[in-house]
Design an enzyme around this catalytic site. Structure first.
Site, PDB file in Angstrom:
ATOM      1  N   SER A   1       0.836  -1.190   0.000  1.00  0.00           N
ATOM      2  CA  SER A   1       0.000   0.000   0.000  1.00  0.00           C
ATOM      3  C   SER A   1       0.878   1.250   0.000  1.00  0.00           C
ATOM      4  O   SER A   1       1.685   1.417  -0.912  1.00  0.00           O
ATOM      5  CB  SER A   1      -0.954  -0.049   1.197  1.00  0.00           C
TER       6      SER A   1
ATOM      7  N   ASP B   1     -11.710  -0.045   0.763  1.00  0.00           N
ATOM      8  CA  ASP B   1     -11.141  -1.109  -0.056  1.00  0.00           C
ATOM      9  C   ASP B   1     -11.340  -0.806  -1.536  1.00  0.00           C
ATOM     10  O   ASP B   1     -10.412  -0.928  -2.343  1.00  0.00           O
ATOM     11  CB  ASP B   1     -11.805  -2.444   0.302  1.00  0.00           C
TER      12      ASP B   1
ATOM     13  N   HIS C   1      -7.767  -4.773  -1.352  1.00  0.00           N
ATOM     14  CA  HIS C   1      -6.572  -4.096  -0.839  1.00  0.00           C
ATOM     15  C   HIS C   1      -6.057  -4.807   0.406  1.00  0.00           C
ATOM     16  O   HIS C   1      -6.384  -4.437   1.536  1.00  0.00           O
ATOM     17  CB  HIS C   1      -6.941  -2.649  -0.528  1.00  0.00           C
TER      18      HIS C   1
END
Length: 331
Positions: free
Chosen positions: A178, A275, A309
Site C-alpha cells: 500500500s 477497499d 486491498h
C-alpha cells in the site's frame, strides 16, 4: 493507502517503550530475555541513538531510536536469517515498508513474516514510517517528520554498520504494501544505486492521474495522522517539483536494469468504500506504470488477482523467490 487500525504513535521522544511494553512492541518474544551477545550488540551512529532494544539472540531484533529527523522515537524490527549468529556469512537485505495507519510491527504481528521467510538467507528490515508517505513533508505542525531522511540517510547505513550485509546495489531490495508499495517505488527511482529489486504490493504507482487523487490522499492522510494539519506535498498548491520527483510514472528510466514486481487486486469489495477506492486507484495506476515500462522496453513482472486491498502472503513468497534470484547470494 490502507486504513488498518493501529495504536497511535508516541507523541514525544520521552515516551519510550520499556520493560514489558518494549517486548510487546518488538513482537511478543517468548520466555525471559537473554542478554545481548557483546559481539552482536548494535551501536549508535549515522544520526541514530538507540534508546530501547531487544537483542535476544533469536531471529527478530528490535530497536528504537532518538533522531533529529523525527520528533518522536521511531523503531525498527530486524529479522535475521536462521543461523545468522553462528554462520559468519554476509547476507542481502530486504527493506520491507508498511502501509498507512500501521507501524514497524505489522509484518510480524499480522503477516507472520517469520514463517514467510523461514529458511531464506536474507535480512528483513521493517522500519516505522507512520502515515508520512515515505517523504520529508513540505510542512509539519508536529515537529520533524522527515521519514525519507530517517530511512535513506540514517537507517540504511546504520544497518550496514551493525549487521553482516552486502553494502552495495546488488545487496539490497525494497518492497512494501500500500503506502509502503509507493515508498518502495519512490525510493528505488530517487536513489537509483541503492536497490536492485523493487516490489509494490497494492501500492500506487501514479500520483497525477484522476486530477492527482493519490497526491490529495497523501496530503489528507498525512495531515490527519502524522503532521497535525501539515502536508506531504503542499496544499492548496502542490510543490510540483516534489510530486514529479516522487511520481513513479514520471521516473521510468530510473527503473532500468532492476527487477520490478507489481501486484494489484481486480475485485475490491464494492460495499467497503476504503477497499474499493484504494485498490481501484492502485490497479489503474499500476496499469499506467506497466504500460510506460513496456513502451520503454523495461522488463517487469506483474500479477492481477481477485480481491481487494490486502497483503497477499502467497504472492509475497513468490516475490521473495524472485528477489533472492536477483540479489547477491549469502556467503
Amino acid at each position: 493507502m490502507d486504513h488498518t487500525p493501529a495504536a497511535r504513535r508516541p507523541v514525544s521522544r520521552r515516551r519510550l517503550l520499556t520493560g514489558a511494553a518494549g517486548v510487546a512492541a518488538a513482537g511478543t518474544f517468548a520466555g525471559a530475555l537473554a542478554a545481548p551477545l557483546p559481539a552482536s550488540a548494535a551501536g549508535d551512529g549515522h544520526g541514530l541513538r538507540i534508546v530501547d532494544r531487544n537483542e535476544n539472540g533469536g531471529r527478530l531484533q528490535y530497536y528504537r531510536f532518538a533522531t533529529d529527523a523525527i520528533e518522536w522515537d521511531p523503531a525498527v524490527n530486524v529479522l535475521l536469517p536462521d543461523g545468522y549468529h553462528t554462520s559468519g556469512k554476509r547476507y542481502p537485505v530486504l527493506y520491507l515498508l508498511h502501509g498507512g495507519a500501521a507501524d514497524f510491527r505489522t509484518f510480524h504481528m499480522q503477516d507472520n513474516i517469520i514463517n514467510l521467510t523461514a529458511g531464506r538467507e536474507i535480512i528483513v528490515v521493517m522500519p516505522d514510517a507512520s502515515t508520512g508517505w515515505y517523504s520529508n513533508p513540505v510542512h509539519s505542525n508536529t515537529g520533524p517528520r522527515n521519514w525519507e531522511t530517517f530511512h535513506i540517510a540514517q537507517l540504511l547505513p546504520w544497518i550496514e554498520s551493525n549487521f553482516r550485509t552486502f553494502p552495495e546495489y546488488n545487496g539490497r531490495a525494497v518492497a512494501g504494501f500500500s503506502m509502503g508499495g509507493f515508498g518502495a517505488l519512490k525510493y528505488t527511482a530517487k536513489y537509483y544505486g541503492h536497490f536492485c529489486s523493487v516490489s509494490s504490493h497494492s501500492g500506487p504507482a501514479s500520483l497525477r492521474r484522476d486530477f492527482g487523487l493519490v497526491v490529495h490522499w497523501a496530503n489528507t492522510t498525512s495531515a490527519a495522522m502524522d503532521l497535525g494539519g501539515g502536508t506531504v506535498y503542499g496544499a492548496p498548491l502542490w510543490d510540483e517539483a516534489r510530486v514529479t520527483a516522487d511520481n513513479p510514472v514520471q521516473r521510468i528510466e530510473s527503473y532500468r536494469n532492476k527487477r520490478i514486481f507489481l501486484v494489484a487486486g481486480t475485485s475490491p469489495d464494492p460495499i467497503n468504500w476504503f477497499d474499493y477506492v484504494n485498490e481501484t486507484q492502485v490497479l489503474a495506476g499500476q496499469r499506467e506504470f506497466r504500460a510506460a515500462l513496456g513502451r520503454a522496453g523495461i522488463p517487469h513482472e506483474w500479477r492481477e488477482l481477485p480481491g481487494g486491498h490486502y497483503f497477499r502472503h502467497e504472492i509475497f513468497v513468490q516475490d521473495l523467490n524472485g528477489m533472492l534470484g536477483r540479489l547477491r547470494r549469502a556467503g
